[in-house]
Design an enzyme around this catalytic site. Sequence first.
Site, PDB file in Angstrom:
ATOM      1  N   LYS A  84       0.838  -1.205   0.000  1.00 41.97           N
ATOM      2  CA  LYS A  84       0.000   0.000   0.000  1.00 41.97           C
ATOM      3  C   LYS A  84       0.872   1.254   0.000  1.00 41.97           C
ATOM      4  O   LYS A  84       0.576   2.227  -0.679  1.00 41.97           O
ATOM      5  CB  LYS A  84      -0.953  -0.031   1.203  1.00 41.97           C
ATOM      6  CG  LYS A  84      -2.090  -1.028   0.978  1.00 41.97           C
ATOM      7  CD  LYS A  84      -2.867  -1.373   2.221  1.00 41.97           C
ATOM      8  CE  LYS A  84      -3.797  -2.550   1.891  1.00 41.97           C
ATOM      9  NZ  LYS A  84      -4.444  -3.126   3.070  1.00 41.97           N
ATOM     10  N   GLN A 128      -5.019  -1.904   9.158  1.00 41.67           N
ATOM     11  CA  GLN A 128      -4.790  -3.204   8.522  1.00 41.67           C
ATOM     12  C   GLN A 128      -5.409  -4.326   9.373  1.00 41.67           C
ATOM     13  O   GLN A 128      -5.137  -4.427  10.565  1.00 41.67           O
ATOM     14  CB  GLN A 128      -3.279  -3.444   8.346  1.00 41.67           C
ATOM     15  CG  GLN A 128      -2.935  -4.710   7.609  1.00 41.67           C
ATOM     16  CD  GLN A 128      -3.418  -4.699   6.161  1.00 41.67           C
ATOM     17  OE1 GLN A 128      -3.220  -3.739   5.433  1.00 41.67           O
ATOM     18  NE2 GLN A 128      -4.073  -5.779   5.740  1.00 41.67           N
ATOM     19  N   ASP A 151     -11.080   2.421   3.594  1.00 38.85           N
ATOM     20  CA  ASP A 151     -11.471   1.049   3.257  1.00 38.85           C
ATOM     21  C   ASP A 151     -12.972   0.920   2.961  1.00 38.85           C
ATOM     22  O   ASP A 151     -13.414  -0.076   2.399  1.00 38.85           O
ATOM     23  CB  ASP A 151     -11.142   0.127   4.444  1.00 38.85           C
ATOM     24  CG  ASP A 151      -9.959  -0.767   4.148  1.00 38.85           C
ATOM     25  OD1 ASP A 151      -9.648  -0.962   2.957  1.00 38.85           O
ATOM     26  OD2 ASP A 151      -9.361  -1.282   5.106  1.00 38.85           O
TER      27      ASP A 151
END
Length: 312
Positions: A84, A128, A151
């Site tokens: 990422k 995460q 997200d």
Amino acid sequence: MCLYQAFKGAANEFLLANSVLKQKKQTEGNDMAAIKIDGKATAKQIREELKLRVQALRDKGIEPCLAVMLVGEDPASQIYVRNKRRACEDVGIRPVQVFLPADATQQQVVDEVRKLNQDESIHGILVQLPLPRHIDAVQVLDEISPEKDADGFHVINAGKLFSGRPSTLPCTPAGCIELLKRYNVPMSGKNAVVLGRSNIVGKPMAMLLMNENATVTVCHSKTADISAFTRQADIVVSAIGRAGFLTGDMLKPGCAVIDVGINRLEDGRVVGDAEYASCESVAGWITPVPGGVGPMTIAILMRNAVLAAERT
Ligand code: NAP
């Protein structure tokens, strides 16, 4: 001709070639292999488009910034976080990484999220997953400001998606829709079957397909006779995490197969939910694993971060 126009021109040529190939498959029967949906190339194309939007933001004095938080030292998560960061650097987004030890307390994790929420230079936040077992992941995700939820997992964004309002979309299902659109796969009025009903893939995938006017069926581990549904489907999205579950005899000829599954075999190979060889000979379009949905997930994460910066 500006870079964007040149880019659009190349994309249109690609779509035309794709549609010609598809017509050939329909007229010549099923002895042709399916069109392989190249997620890697499409993700690259999206990143190129984003670079122009990032430049436009920078010209206005805004530096898009995505914060990624990792709690603990899970090796797979470390790789995801590294990828990422690299994607951010490629697109021109400033990456901020927050590392907390595996024994961080719930309060420490929540406090870090709150700090990121308050930092006006940060536009997107991603925690995460999975978090260590002693951490309540739902509470942590709920702490992220919905405007910075890169997200698209926040309950407010999920609620907006389910009530048809503009929201930050979950990256993987949004990436699947993007692949279907960019490969000109018809969705409106078509039968779509989603395998899996998780909050992060299956359920939002069904909503997004419904928003594209598909007629959607969701199957899961308690569904009796899944192939009775998939054989009627013009689009099958599989997100169950079972290697080789979806086979060619379960498909309607010419359908599109979007394989979200990521399964590591004992020999180390990574495969999807679809048995590629048998599905490829029946389907009209298919995503490979790796190189299909996976790269799109990161590309859409970058898009979410850019969108969040554009909203400021
Ligand atoms: P999950 O939370 O474990 O959900 C799996 C779903 O599949 C559940 O709804 C489950 O049904 C259903 N299922 C499991 N076995 C089944 C079977 N034999 N028949 C029918 N349905 C079955 O998984 P997830 O997070 O949604 O992820 C699914 C897969 O996608 C995994 O392989 C994951 O690694 C992959 N993934 C890939 C990406 C990417 O970027 N490519 C992103 C996210 C996830 P029940 O609800 O009845 O238990």
